[in-house]
Scaffold this motif. Structure first.
Motif, PDB file in Angstrom:
ATOM      1  N   CYS A 212       0.815  -1.219   0.000  1.00  0.00           N
ATOM      2  CA  CYS A 212       0.000   0.000   0.000  1.00  0.00           C
ATOM      3  C   CYS A 212       0.848   1.268   0.000  1.00  0.00           C
ATOM      4  CB  CYS A 212      -0.924   0.022   1.222  1.00  0.00           C
ATOM      5  SG  CYS A 212      -2.198  -1.249   1.182  1.00  0.00           S
ATOM      6  N   ILE A 215       0.219   4.209  -2.509  1.00  0.00           N
ATOM      7  CA  ILE A 215      -1.125   4.067  -3.087  1.00  0.00           C
ATOM      8  C   ILE A 215      -2.057   5.071  -2.423  1.00  0.00           C
ATOM      9  CG2 ILE A 215      -3.064   2.515  -3.494  1.00  0.00           C
ATOM     10  CD1 ILE A 215      -0.571   1.720  -4.994  1.00  0.00           C
ATOM     11  N   ALA A 219      -7.349   5.752  -5.225  1.00  0.00           N
ATOM     12  CA  ALA A 219      -7.005   4.797  -6.274  1.00  0.00           C
ATOM     13  C   ALA A 219      -7.883   3.557  -6.108  1.00  0.00           C
ATOM     14  CB  ALA A 219      -5.531   4.425  -6.180  1.00  0.00           C
ATOM     15  N   CYS A 225      -6.633  -0.763   1.067  1.00  0.00           N
ATOM     16  CA  CYS A 225      -5.432  -0.411   1.835  1.00  0.00           C
ATOM     17  C   CYS A 225      -5.790   0.302   3.127  1.00  0.00           C
ATOM     18  CB  CYS A 225      -4.515   0.469   0.984  1.00  0.00           C
ATOM     19  SG  CYS A 225      -3.573  -0.433  -0.261  1.00  0.00           S
TER      20      CYS A 225
END
Length: 346
Positions: A212, A215, A219, A225
């Motif tokens: 993660c 990220i 997204a 995550c």
């Protein structure tokens, strides 16, 4: 629709835009982004022209035209004006900071209580637009409020009220979970090398979700995550305790990445219209901005602090206020806008 119920002073500005669009078009159902953005453009351009006119009356002609040249390149930058055709809260800072700079400049020429109230009111309004801007009234207050003698308590009380209003989105914002996740996985952990993150298995009792790192919450993999990471702001402090270099890297990342304005998906031109952003003069500005703006901003910050110290000691704050006002205007425009990078497109 979730974004429309977040706590932000921008919603009040959007309400004004909506009423003006309704009066201009007679349509109470459809909102015209073009007509609505005209309000922003009038304020934005008007403040720049008023700054130039005021400087032309009070400053040497050479300095005035240098200011006009530099400010003009910022004023016509499509990277900034493109925000006027969005619903990002960040546009309020772009629209109103030139007006704040004008008020501060006028204050150095003719100090008045009305200018103090106007400057603090606008910066408090901007601070309440988005958590990233809550410090604006705190930055402006020392430039316009007296901090000696009996005035100290009154100024401190007024600053406390302004800061409390500006902090409302931070305390009651709808994106607290996303912001905490970004602070850890797009901030503190992201500045570490893969070798360094491999040595960190847990943050407190929570395992590190290495897949993660980097990220963003908006997204496709972001929600998963966030559920697994359960990140909090204290996790950043825990990571800094484990790896003190994180604090320095986070600070320097502002200067290494602060010039990035990630709105490519919005576009900087119009369909079936000439693309003036490709003109040679604007290409030169873009190159200077991308590669040298951060050096200039850091230098201006150091110079502004030196000027404030010098003129405060001499009990003559006019030039310091002017210099610091311009510094804040430039610094927030170039670095404050970076906060939009991790927001979901609207």
């Amino acid at each position: 629709m979730h974004d429309l119920v977040t706590l932000s002073s921008y919603k009040l500005y959007l309400l004004v835009q909506t009423l003006i669009v309704r009066l201009a078009t007679g349509n109470s159902v459809t909102y015209s982004m073009i007509v609505g953005s005209l309000v922003s453009r009038v304020i934005y351009l008007g403040a720049f022209f008023a700054l130039f006119a005021q400087a032309r009356r009070c400053e040497p002609i050479g300095a005035t035209w240098i200011f006009a040249l530099l400010a003009g390149m910022v004023m016509i930058s499509a990277q900034f004006s493109a925000y006027f055709n969005t619903f990002f809260e960040d546009q309020l800072v772009i629209i109103l900071l030139p007006l704040v700079a004008l008020l501060l400049y006028r204050y150095t020429q003719h100090p008045s209580f009305c200018l103090v109230v106007a400057a603090l009111s606008i910066t408090t309004f901007l601070g309440a637009a988005k958590p990233a801007f809550f410090l604006l009234p705190v930055l402006i207050a020392p430039l316009v409020l007296p901090w000696r003698g009996r005035a100290l308590v009154r100024s401190a009380s007024l600053l406390f009220v302004c800061a409390a209003v500006a902090l409302l989105p931070v305390v009651f914002g709808s994106y607290e979970r996303e912001n905490q996740y970004h602070a850890v996985y797009v901030g503190a952990l992201a500045v570490l090398t893969p070798e360094e993150t491999a040595k960190i298995d847990h943050i407190g009792e929570k395992p590190v979700q290495r897949d993660c790192i980097g990220i963003v919450a908006f997204a496709p993999a972001g929600p998963s995550c966030m559920d697994r990471a359960k990140a909090t702001y204290p996790d950043v402090l825990r990571l800094i305790g484990m790896k003190p270099a994180i604090a320095w890297r986070l600070a320097t990342s502002v200067f290494s990445e602060g010039h990035e304005i990630r709105i490519v998906y919005l576009g900087t031109g119009m369909t079936n219209a000439p693309d003036f952003s490709s003109l040679p003069v604007l290409n030169v500005w873009r190159a200077l901005y991308t590669h040298h703006a951060n050096v200039w901003i850091l230098a201006s910050l150091v110079a502004a602090l030196a000027a404030v110290w010098r003129y405060r000691r001499q009990d003559s704050g006019g030039a310091a206020r002017t210099f610091e006002g311009v510094r804040i205007f430039v610094d927030v425009r170039f670095h404050g806008l970076r906060a939009v990078s991790w927001r979901r497109p609207r």
